[in-house]
Design a protein around this motif. Structure first.
Motif, PDB file in Angstrom:
ATOM      1  N   ILE A 104       1.814   1.855  -3.523  1.00 40.85           N
ATOM      2  CA  ILE A 104       0.669   2.337  -4.298  1.00 40.85           C
ATOM      3  C   ILE A 104       0.457   3.831  -4.077  1.00 40.85           C
ATOM      4  O   ILE A 104       0.078   4.571  -4.996  1.00 40.85           O
ATOM      5  N   ILE A 105       0.711   4.313  -2.854  1.00 38.71           N
ATOM      6  CA  ILE A 105       0.519   5.728  -2.548  1.00 38.71           C
ATOM      7  C   ILE A 105       1.694   6.569  -3.039  1.00 38.71           C
ATOM      8  O   ILE A 105       1.510   7.655  -3.612  1.00 38.71           O
ATOM      9  N   LEU A 106       2.924   6.075  -2.848  1.00 38.41           N
ATOM     10  CA  LEU A 106       4.100   6.898  -3.102  1.00 38.41           C
ATOM     11  C   LEU A 106       4.509   6.933  -4.572  1.00 38.41           C
ATOM     12  O   LEU A 106       4.999   7.957  -5.048  1.00 38.41           O
TER      13      LEU A 106
ATOM     14  N   PHE B  36       0.822  -1.205   0.000  1.00 38.38           N
ATOM     15  CA  PHE B  36       0.000   0.000   0.000  1.00 38.38           C
ATOM     16  C   PHE B  36       0.861   1.261   0.000  1.00 38.38           C
ATOM     17  O   PHE B  36       0.490   2.281  -0.588  1.00 38.38           O
ATOM     18  N   LEU B  37       2.020   1.199   0.655  1.00 36.58           N
ATOM     19  CA  LEU B  37       2.926   2.346   0.650  1.00 36.58           C
ATOM     20  C   LEU B  37       3.411   2.646  -0.763  1.00 36.58           C
ATOM     21  O   LEU B  37       3.467   3.809  -1.184  1.00 36.58           O
TER      22      LEU B  37
END
Length: 301
Positions: A45-47, A42-43
């Protein structure tokens, strides 16, 4: 001759040292590995989109057209071009800062005083107030009340006025802010507040000297939540403000994106970075206190 006593603890230690893993430890280890893999996924996917936009803003036009992830040469000329192309950009940036911080400070003051009063002053009818605040969270107020907000702003003479955005921003975020601060003040023991009153402290001094230091993590939560909501708000600004020089950055970003024929991708990415960077910086400095306050408030909310 009597048999020697069996040392079960030593046998267990030998089996562990011999390489036989305990099932419980193995399950815990697998769960930890899976949890970290999911978090890192998820990190990314966000960054990754943010990193892609940041790199795009410093690419040359040939690099941007080729679609390479890393630029072969850094080009920072897109940022001055953005300020030259959008003449009102410095004013729009100031408008966003002015409206956002004004709305955040007013909302924090109202939510702190209301949350403290609902918990420690116990006014008559506080249960009904809490019920109304909870019910208001289930309605899409921003969309349903858009016409009412416009008519109220027109009656107050605040149409096409940057300062007129502050009141709607405060109103739309006040319910959730009050509920968060109420949950934070519920963690403050009533005995401490009563002891301050016995020592002669009035309500305001008790709130300032005793209450606020104990709910500072909640203040960070309120600040971040309201900052993000006000900084990125688009619908009310585009509805209530017509003059380009009086608008905030999200509307300017939408206008720039709508005219893509006149904008190269690196220039448009530079506008994105200018708009989003203040929120990212604010959250980066306050993230630890934000999650701590969010966890504390979640126990009572």
């Amino acid at each position: 001759m009597s048999p020697e006593p069996i040392d079960y603890a030593a046998g267990a230690a030998m089996r562990t040292a011999g390489g036989t893993a305990r099932p419980g430890w193995s399950r815990r280890r697998r769960a930890t590995v899976i949890r970290h893999v999911v978090i890192n996924l998820f990190l990314l996917i966000i960054l990754l989109p943010l990193v892609w936009v940041l790199l795009m803003s410093v690419k040359t036009l040939p690099d941007a057209m080729r679609g390479d992830f890393l630029p072969s040469q850094l080009d920072f000329s897109h940022y001055p071009y953005v300020f030259e192309r959008i003449a009102t950009l410095p004013t729009n940036l100031f408008n966003s800062i002015y409206v956002t911080f004004s709305a955040v400070l007013i909302t924090m003051f109202c939510s702190v005083t209301a949350g403290y009063a609902l918990v420690h002053l116990r006014p008559r009818g506080s249960g009904k107030v809490i019920a109304l605040l909870l019910v208001s969270l289930y309605f899409p107020v921003r969309v349903v009340s858009l016409i009412s907000i416009y008519e109220t702003q027109r009656w107050l003479g605040l149409i096409n006025d940057t300062a007129g955005l502050i009141l709607p921003y405060v109103t739309l975020q006040l319910a959730i802010s009050v509920l968060i601060m109420r949950s934070m003040f519920q963690l403050v023991p009533h005995e401490i507040i009563d002891a301050a009153r016995v020592d002669g402290a009035g309500p305001w001094r008790t709130l300032w000297m005793v209450g606020l230091p104990m709910v500072r993590n909640g203040l960070v939560v309120i600040f971040i939540v309201n900052f993000v909501a006000a900084w990125g708000e688009y619908l009310l600004c585009v509805t209530l403000v017509d003059d380009q020089a009086r608008r905030t950055m999200p509307v300017v970003l939408a206008v720039a994106q709508g005219g893509q024929g006149q904008w190269a991708w690196p220039n448009l990415a530079a506008v994105y970075i200018i708009v989003t960077m203040p929120g990212i910086i604010a959250f980066a400095f306050a993230q630890r206190l934000f999650f701590k306050g969010l966890a504390e408030g979640a126990m009572k909310l």
